[in-house]
Design a protein around this motif. Sequence first.
Motif, PDB file in Angstrom:
ATOM      1  N   GLY A 229       0.731  -1.421   0.184  1.00  0.00           N
ATOM      2  CA  GLY A 229      -0.076   0.114   0.210  1.00  0.00           C
ATOM      3  C   GLY A 229       0.785   1.567   0.151  1.00  0.00           C
ATOM      4  N   ALA A 230       1.968   0.982   0.177  1.00  0.00           N
ATOM      5  CA  ALA A 230       2.856   2.622   0.209  1.00  0.00           C
ATOM      6  C   ALA A 230       2.917   3.136  -1.958  1.00  0.00           C
ATOM      7  N   GLY A 231       2.937   2.149  -2.562  1.00  0.00           N
ATOM      8  CA  GLY A 231       2.979   3.016  -3.856  1.00  0.00           C
ATOM      9  C   GLY A 231       4.059   2.772  -4.294  1.00  0.00           C
ATOM     10  N   LYS A 232       4.232   1.182  -4.572  1.00  0.00           N
ATOM     11  CA  LYS A 232       5.304   0.909  -4.981  1.00  0.00           C
ATOM     12  C   LYS A 232       4.807   1.058  -6.549  1.00  0.00           C
ATOM     13  N   THR A 233       4.345   0.279  -6.228  1.00  0.00           N
ATOM     14  CA  THR A 233       3.333  -0.142  -7.951  1.00  0.00           C
ATOM     15  C   THR A 233       2.831   1.153  -8.733  1.00  0.00           C
ATOM     16  N   THR A 234       1.974   2.019  -8.001  1.00  0.00           N
ATOM     17  CA  THR A 234       1.867   3.245  -8.952  1.00  0.00           C
ATOM     18  C   THR A 234       2.780   3.788  -9.030  1.00  0.00           C
ATOM     19  N   THR A 235       3.804   4.171  -8.385  1.00  0.00           N
ATOM     20  CA  THR A 235       4.989   5.141  -8.537  1.00  0.00           C
ATOM     21  C   THR A 235       5.516   4.353 -10.113  1.00  0.00           C
ATOM     22  N   GLY A 236       5.607   3.168 -10.313  1.00  0.00           N
ATOM     23  CA  GLY A 236       6.534   1.990 -11.250  1.00  0.00           C
ATOM     24  C   GLY A 236       5.750   2.238 -12.380  1.00  0.00           C
ATOM     25  N   THR A 237       4.764   2.152 -12.172  1.00  0.00           N
ATOM     26  CA  THR A 237       3.733   2.593 -13.078  1.00  0.00           C
ATOM     27  C   THR A 237       4.149   4.256 -13.903  1.00  0.00           C
ATOM     28  N   GLN A 238       4.109   4.742 -13.045  1.00  0.00           N
ATOM     29  CA  GLN A 238       3.734   6.141 -13.580  1.00  0.00           C
ATOM     30  C   GLN A 238       5.147   6.231 -14.559  1.00  0.00           C
ATOM     31  N   PHE A 239       6.502   6.501 -14.381  1.00  0.00           N
ATOM     32  CA  PHE A 239       7.704   5.897 -14.215  1.00  0.00           C
ATOM     33  C   PHE A 239       8.366   5.630 -15.725  1.00  0.00           C
ATOM     34  N   VAL A 240       6.771   4.054 -15.829  1.00  0.00           N
ATOM     35  CA  VAL A 240       6.485   3.834 -16.890  1.00  0.00           C
ATOM     36  C   VAL A 240       6.543   4.192 -18.059  1.00  0.00           C
ATOM     37  N   ASN A 241       5.032   4.594 -17.032  1.00  0.00           N
ATOM     38  CA  ASN A 241       3.841   5.484 -18.736  1.00  0.00           C
ATOM     39  C   ASN A 241       5.129   6.418 -19.377  1.00  0.00           C
ATOM     40  N   ARG A 242       5.721   7.021 -18.575  1.00  0.00           N
ATOM     41  CA  ARG A 242       6.256   8.706 -18.440  1.00  0.00           C
ATOM     42  C   ARG A 242       6.987   8.266 -19.786  1.00  0.00           C
ATOM     43  N   LEU A 243       8.349   7.345 -19.722  1.00  0.00           N
ATOM     44  CA  LEU A 243       9.053   6.970 -20.749  1.00  0.00           C
ATOM     45  C   LEU A 243       8.414   6.321 -21.748  1.00  0.00           C
ATOM     46  N   GLY A 244       6.893   5.795 -21.985  1.00  0.00           N
ATOM     47  CA  GLY A 244       6.580   5.920 -23.465  1.00  0.00           C
ATOM     48  C   GLY A 244       7.550   4.730 -24.139  1.00  0.00           C
ATOM     49  N   ALA A 245       7.632   4.650 -24.932  1.00  0.00           N
ATOM     50  CA  ALA A 245       8.356   3.572 -26.007  1.00  0.00           C
ATOM     51  C   ALA A 245       9.453   3.806 -26.057  1.00  0.00           C
ATOM     52  N   LYS A 246      10.464   4.625 -25.193  1.00  0.00           N
ATOM     53  CA  LYS A 246      11.953   4.150 -25.254  1.00  0.00           C
ATOM     54  C   LYS A 246      12.334   3.615 -23.961  1.00  0.00           C
ATOM     55  N   PRO A 247      12.061   2.659 -22.742  1.00  0.00           N
ATOM     56  CA  PRO A 247      13.072   2.188 -22.084  1.00  0.00           C
ATOM     57  C   PRO A 247      13.573   1.284 -22.712  1.00  0.00           C
TER      58      PRO A 247
END
Length: 81
Positions: A36-54
């Motif tokens: 419940g600390a937000g690890k998955t949300t943080t990771g998802t936001q990071f991946v979404n921000r990178l888009g097709a670039k990771p």
Amino acid sequence: MSGIEERVSTGIDGLDAVLHGGLERGTVSVISGPSGAGKTTTGTQFVNRLGAKPRGLSVDSRSIRARRKACNRHSRSASLT
């Protein structure tokens, strides 16, 4: 090299501030914390921000305990333990 590490923004201003500009490029970063600390949300936001670039990005949402059990099972099946 200038001695200044290249940083990759997480897309989360507060987290980037704590990380002095983001995650250090070319390193392994682990986000851990209680349920419940937000690890998955943080990771998802990071991946979404990178888009097709990771490149070289791995996201594992299993707990450390689950990964340890899986490693132990694999080691036993390969006769490594």
